[in-house]
Structure formats: structure tokens, C-alpha cells
Design a protein around this motif. Structure first.
Motif, PDB file in Angstrom:
ATOM      1  N   PRO A 179     -23.433  -3.634  -6.355  1.00 47.04           N
ATOM      2  CA  PRO A 179     -22.814  -4.150  -7.578  1.00 47.04           C
ATOM      3  C   PRO A 179     -22.710  -3.138  -8.716  1.00 47.04           C
ATOM      4  CG  PRO A 179     -24.429  -5.713  -6.719  1.00 47.04           C
ATOM      5  CD  PRO A 179     -24.618  -4.429  -5.977  1.00 47.04           C
ATOM      6  N   VAL A 180     -23.491  -2.049  -8.655  1.00 49.45           N
ATOM      7  CA  VAL A 180     -23.520  -1.131  -9.801  1.00 49.45           C
ATOM      8  C   VAL A 180     -23.028   0.273  -9.462  1.00 49.45           C
ATOM      9  CG1 VAL A 180     -25.356  -2.409 -10.958  1.00 49.45           C
ATOM     10  CG2 VAL A 180     -25.957  -0.568  -9.382  1.00 49.45           C
ATOM     11  N   VAL A 181     -22.473   0.473  -8.258  1.00 47.25           N
ATOM     12  CA  VAL A 181     -21.955   1.789  -7.889  1.00 47.25           C
ATOM     13  C   VAL A 181     -20.442   1.738  -7.753  1.00 47.25           C
ATOM     14  CG1 VAL A 181     -24.099   2.391  -6.704  1.00 47.25           C
ATOM     15  CG2 VAL A 181     -22.209   1.402  -5.388  1.00 47.25           C
ATOM     16  N   ARG A 182     -19.831   2.910  -7.704  1.00 53.10           N
ATOM     17  CA  ARG A 182     -18.366   2.962  -7.550  1.00 53.10           C
ATOM     18  C   ARG A 182     -17.948   2.454  -6.183  1.00 53.10           C
ATOM     19  NH1 ARG A 182     -15.001   8.555  -7.873  1.00 53.10           N
ATOM     20  NH2 ARG A 182     -15.232   8.282 -10.120  1.00 53.10           N
TER      21      ARG A 182
ATOM     22  N   SER B  68     -36.463   8.073 -18.129  1.00 50.88           N
ATOM     23  CA  SER B  68     -36.960   7.471 -16.894  1.00 50.88           C
ATOM     24  C   SER B  68     -36.908   8.464 -15.742  1.00 50.88           C
ATOM     25  CB  SER B  68     -36.137   6.228 -16.535  1.00 50.88           C
ATOM     26  OG  SER B  68     -34.886   6.599 -15.964  1.00 50.88           O
ATOM     27  N   GLN B  69     -37.694   8.169 -14.699  1.00 52.59           N
ATOM     28  CA  GLN B  69     -37.656   9.001 -13.494  1.00 52.59           C
ATOM     29  C   GLN B  69     -36.253   9.022 -12.893  1.00 52.59           C
ATOM     30  OE1 GLN B  69     -39.664   7.622  -9.987  1.00 52.59           O
ATOM     31  NE2 GLN B  69     -39.255   5.450 -10.370  1.00 52.59           N
ATOM     32  N   PHE B  70     -35.514   7.932 -13.037  1.00 50.99           N
ATOM     33  CA  PHE B  70     -34.181   7.849 -12.444  1.00 50.99           C
ATOM     34  C   PHE B  70     -33.191   8.734 -13.194  1.00 50.99           C
ATOM     35  CE2 PHE B  70     -36.348   3.841 -11.456  1.00 50.99           C
ATOM     36  CZ  PHE B  70     -36.262   3.871 -10.075  1.00 50.99           C
ATOM     37  N   GLU B  71     -33.218   8.681 -14.522  1.00 47.40           N
ATOM     38  CA  GLU B  71     -32.329   9.558 -15.282  1.00 47.40           C
ATOM     39  C   GLU B  71     -32.661  11.016 -15.021  1.00 47.40           C
ATOM     40  OE1 GLU B  71     -31.174  10.763 -19.868  1.00 47.40           O
ATOM     41  OE2 GLU B  71     -31.870   8.712 -19.465  1.00 47.40           O
TER      42      GLU B  71
ATOM     43  N   ALA C 230     -25.028   5.768 -15.126  1.00 49.62           N
ATOM     44  CA  ALA C 230     -23.842   5.283 -15.839  1.00 49.62           C
ATOM     45  C   ALA C 230     -23.775   5.734 -17.295  1.00 49.62           C
ATOM     46  CB  ALA C 230     -23.772   3.759 -15.740  1.00 49.62           C
ATOM     47  N   PRO C 231     -24.861   5.636 -18.086  1.00 50.26           N
ATOM     48  CA  PRO C 231     -24.754   6.092 -19.476  1.00 50.26           C
ATOM     49  C   PRO C 231     -24.511   7.589 -19.612  1.00 50.26           C
ATOM     50  CG  PRO C 231     -26.652   4.637 -19.190  1.00 50.26           C
ATOM     51  CD  PRO C 231     -26.157   4.986 -17.824  1.00 50.26           C
ATOM     52  N   LEU C 232     -24.791   8.341 -18.552  1.00 53.70           N
ATOM     53  CA  LEU C 232     -24.545   9.784 -18.568  1.00 53.70           C
ATOM     54  C   LEU C 232     -23.115  10.121 -18.159  1.00 53.70           C
ATOM     55  CD1 LEU C 232     -27.822  11.030 -16.812  1.00 53.70           C
ATOM     56  CD2 LEU C 232     -27.362  10.868 -19.262  1.00 53.70           C
TER      57      LEU C 232
ATOM     58  N   ALA D 270     -31.621   3.286  -5.330  1.00 56.98           N
ATOM     59  CA  ALA D 270     -30.247   3.688  -5.624  1.00 56.98           C
ATOM     60  C   ALA D 270     -29.647   2.810  -6.705  1.00 56.98           C
ATOM     61  CB  ALA D 270     -29.394   3.626  -4.355  1.00 56.98           C
ATOM     62  N   ARG D 271     -30.007   1.548  -6.712  1.00 56.08           N
ATOM     63  CA  ARG D 271     -29.510   0.642  -7.756  1.00 56.08           C
ATOM     64  C   ARG D 271     -29.971   1.107  -9.140  1.00 56.08           C
ATOM     65  NH1 ARG D 271     -28.463  -5.359  -7.420  1.00 56.08           N
ATOM     66  NH2 ARG D 271     -28.693  -6.253  -9.496  1.00 56.08           N
ATOM     67  N   MET D 272     -31.281   1.385  -9.277  1.00 60.03           N
ATOM     68  CA  MET D 272     -31.787   1.833 -10.571  1.00 60.03           C
ATOM     69  C   MET D 272     -31.327   3.243 -10.913  1.00 60.03           C
ATOM     70  SD  MET D 272     -35.592   0.040 -10.677  1.00 60.03           S
ATOM     71  CE  MET D 272     -35.958   0.110  -8.924  1.00 60.03           C
ATOM     72  N   LEU D 273     -31.128   4.065  -9.891  1.00 65.89           N
ATOM     73  CA  LEU D 273     -30.574   5.405 -10.100  1.00 65.89           C
ATOM     74  C   LEU D 273     -29.159   5.307 -10.677  1.00 65.89           C
ATOM     75  CD1 LEU D 273     -31.595   8.348  -9.408  1.00 65.89           C
ATOM     76  CD2 LEU D 273     -30.187   8.180  -7.357  1.00 65.89           C
TER      77      LEU D 273
END
Length: 391
Positions: free
Chosen positions: A46-49, A286-289, A27-29, A19-22
Motif C-alpha cells: 500500500p505504501v510503495v510505487r 529513525s533507523q529506516f530513514e 517518502a518524505p525524502l 519494507a513498509r516502514m522503510l
């Protein structure tokens, strides 16, 4: 489809490193992410809303998540498919992959039977629930991998049985309701990350060679060091698996290359997968994007190889749980061909996945086995230069 930014909000059941890397890819999208996870201040926090603190199968928590987002997905197989389906219907938000697919994947025996019905190649298997059943399977197959039907993923819940005398202990270790799978005499393990998008579009990433020890993924080599015929077969089998599964998203398809060049399905993960982490630096998208794009019904990004890549997992090299402090990082940061990913876990445990590093070749022409051997050696050396131990 008309797409504008800022984009929608994506809800994710699970707040671990995936979920962190997802979220980092979303974010850039222009896509915000809200996660549900039982661990306060989970790795993704730390990186989600926002984070909803609740168990993966907590129906009330999943309903709250659905009420706050525009689409739902999951990064762990412990999510509750019934609660996902109910919350998606009540709040009129799509959920992908399909909860029915998750339900099939959650039960190893059901998954194997469904693959067999679809004509997809896999090792021989049999359901077992008693010591005698395990003993007979081990004798008939000449050794088996005993797999817990439920609750296991990424190698968890798997116990090898080569001696029928070990049947009782193995059955107790997996919880008593299991599937016995014939041992495969494999040349190598391969994984293909596949993506299902809107309107039936599918894409696959180049096959990856996965190197395991003690059932834990240690390194991945992309592209896999296999013959072209094997790589083509692996992609073809992965396409068949994607056709068999319902719902959009990224899927980790783990395979065996047998000694005679056949390709068999080992397991399927209905989510981004450790074997696809190399795609962050080694692939065009990436697989995440692509998972974010797929779940939202957006056009998929290209899955082409940018450069050969080797990923090495940073595992807890401690004998007891200890506060997570990774030492020796300067050597990785100083390497011009390496990228470091830290998962944000507060505690290092024996063999716990704490991060990874990826070493990439200078360009896509460096694709001979010798080049990948050199990349693998370099990744291992950089990884082995780090430690969670206090020297």
C-alpha cells in the motif's frame, strides 16, 4: 555530492513490515520504493510505487527490480547475494549492504568464525552436524543454543539443548547442519542499531534493552537499563562490528551483557531491525530513514535520543491462523504518549508480529531506571489491552 528532489527510486528485496516502514521513511525524502516479494499485496504494497511478485532468491525477479531502480537493498536475509551482485553489475546500480556481507551473515558458523578472526567478543561455539557432536558440545559447554547455519534469523532456527539426550530432536529441528553456542549467563540482552554511510562514516543509536520470551522479542527499552560502563562497551563493540562489515546501511547488532559486565555479540542483522523500531519516535532520525540515506550515499541523520522510549510488539495471540482484526485499539489511540504501527498483514498467526506500539517519555531528562520501568509497564498494559481473539 549534489542532491535534488524528487529523488531516486530504491529497490528492496522483501516487502514485509520492514519494507513498509522503510517506504514510509523514504517518502518524505522524495524517494520512491519498488519491492520484490513472493506474497501478492504484501504488507509494503500500500505504501510503495510497485511490487514485483517473485521469490526472494528469484534471479530473474531481482534483475527486473534492478532494471527499474537507482539503488538496491534488502530487508530480509533470504535474499540471494549472488543474484543481487549480478543484477547490480549488469544494470550498473549500487547494492548495499554488500552482498558479501549478506553471504557471511546468512551462515551462522561463517559469521561466528569471521567475528572471531576480527577479534570481536562472542560466546564460544563449535560446528556440529551429528547427534554425537551436539551431545559432546552440550556436555562440554554445560548446555548450548543450537543454531541452524542457514535459513534462521530473528530467533528462528534456534533450539536450546540442556540435556544431551535431546540432541537428536534438536538437530532434526534445525535441519542437521548447525552451530552449537555455549549458553551465556546474561544479565540482559542489548541491541545497538548502527549505520554505515558514505566515506566510512558510522553512527550508532543508544543501546537498547531487548526483552525476549520463547525466542520472540516482546519489548525493547531505550536506553537500556544498564550501567554506563556497559553501555559504553556495547557501543564500542558495535563500532568494531561496523568496521568489520562491508557496505552501507543500517545494521542490527544483538548483544549479551554477561553477569560480570562483559559484552558479547549474539547475532547481526544487515538491515533495519525490530530492536530499532523505537527510533521512529525516540530518536532524531529513525533507523529506516538512515538506512535510505546510507544506501543512497546521502549524509546520515543524527542518531541522538529524543526521549526514552519503550516498544511493545503486537503479536498474534491466537491458537490458529485467523483473519487479522486487532481489537481494543481505542485505548492506544487515546493515550497521549503512545504511537501505533500496523503492519498490514492479512492473517494473524500464533506469535506472528502484526504491529507494535511505542510509549515515549515527555523529554530526555526522564532517563532513570524507575522512569523506564514505568514506561515498560505502561507499554505492556496498552499492548495487553488489545487482542486478535474474538471475545
Amino acid at each position: 555530492m549534489s542532491i535534488s528532489l524528487p529523488g531516486p527510486t530504491l529497490g528492496v528485496v522483501g516487502g514485509g513490515q520492514l519494507a513498509r516502514m522503510l517506504s514510509e521513511a523514504a517518502a518524505p525524502l522524495g524517494v520512491d520504493v519498488v519491492v520484490l516479494d513472493p506474497t501478492p499485496d504484501c504488507p509494503a504494497a500500500p505504501v510503495v510505487r510497485d511490487q514485483i511478485v517473485a521469490a526472494f532468491d528469484d534471479a530473474d525477479g531481482i534483475h527486473e527490480l534492478a532494471s527499474r531502480v537507482d539503488a538496491l537493498t534488502f530487508e530480509i536475509e533470504l535474499a540471494d547475494p549472488e543474484a543481487l551482485a549480478a543484477a547490480a553489475a549488469e544494470h550498473d546500480v549500487p547494492v548495499h549492504p554488500d552482498p558479501g556481507t549478506l553471504e557471511t551473515i546468512q551462515d551462522k558458523l561463517v559469521q561466528a568464525e569471521a567475528l572471531a578472526d576480527a577479534g570481536i567478543p562472542e560466546p564460544e561455539f563449535v560446528a556440529v552436524a551429528t547427534q554425537g557432536g551436539v551431545e559432546r558440545a552440550a556436555q562440554e559447554f554445560g548446555g548450548v543454543m543450537l543454531k541452524a547455519r542457514k535459513g534462521g534469523y530473528d530467533g528462528r532456527g534456534n533450539v536450546p539443548v540442556t540435556d544431551p539426550a535431546d540432541a537428536a530432536d534438536a538437530l532434526a529441528a534445525v535441519g542437521g547442519d548447525a552451530m552449537a553456542e555455549r549458553f551465556v549467563d546474561f544479565e540482559r540482552e542489548i541491541a545497538v542499531m548502527g549505520v554505515k554511510g558514505a566515506d566510512g562514516e558510522t553512527r550508532t543509536y543508544p543501546p537498547t534493552e531487548t526483552v525476549h520470551r520463547d525466542e520472540i522479542l516482546r519489548e525493547s527499552v531505550s536506553p537500556a537499563r544498564a550501567d554506563d560502563a556497559v553501555l559504553d562497551r556495547a557501543e564500542a563493540v558495535a563500532e568494531d562490528v561496523l568496521a568489520f562489515l562491508d557496505g552501507r546501511g543500517a545494521y542490527g547488532i544483538e548483544l549479551f551483557e554477561t553477569r560480570d559486565g562483559d559484552v558479547l555479540v549474539n547475532e547481526i542483522a544487515p538491515r533495519p531491525h525490530n530492536s530499532g523500531h523505537w527510533t521512529i519516535e525516540g530518536a532524531r532520525t529513525s533507523q529506516f530513514e538512515n538506512h535510505v540515506r546510507a544506501v543512497l550515499g546521502w549524509p546520515l541523520g543524527p542518531t541522538d535520543l529524543v526521549a526514552p522510549a519503550v516498544t511493545a510488539n503486537l503479536l498474534g495471540d491466537v491458537s490458529d491462523p485467523t483473519p487479522a482484526t486487532l481489537r481494543g485499539v481505542e485505548s492506544v489511540l487515546a493515550a497521549p504518549d503512545a504511537d501505533l504501527h500496523w503492519y498490514g498483514k492479512a492473517e494473524a498467526r500464533p506469535l506472528r508480529k502484526m504491529g507494535h506500539l511505542t510509549v515515549t517519555a515527555s523529554d530526555e531528562t526522564a532517563d532513570l531506571p524507575a522512569d523506564r520501568d514505568a514506561l515498560l509497564s505502561r507499554a505492556r498494559a496498552l499492548r495487553d489491552g488489545t487482542t486478535f481473539r474474538r471475545e
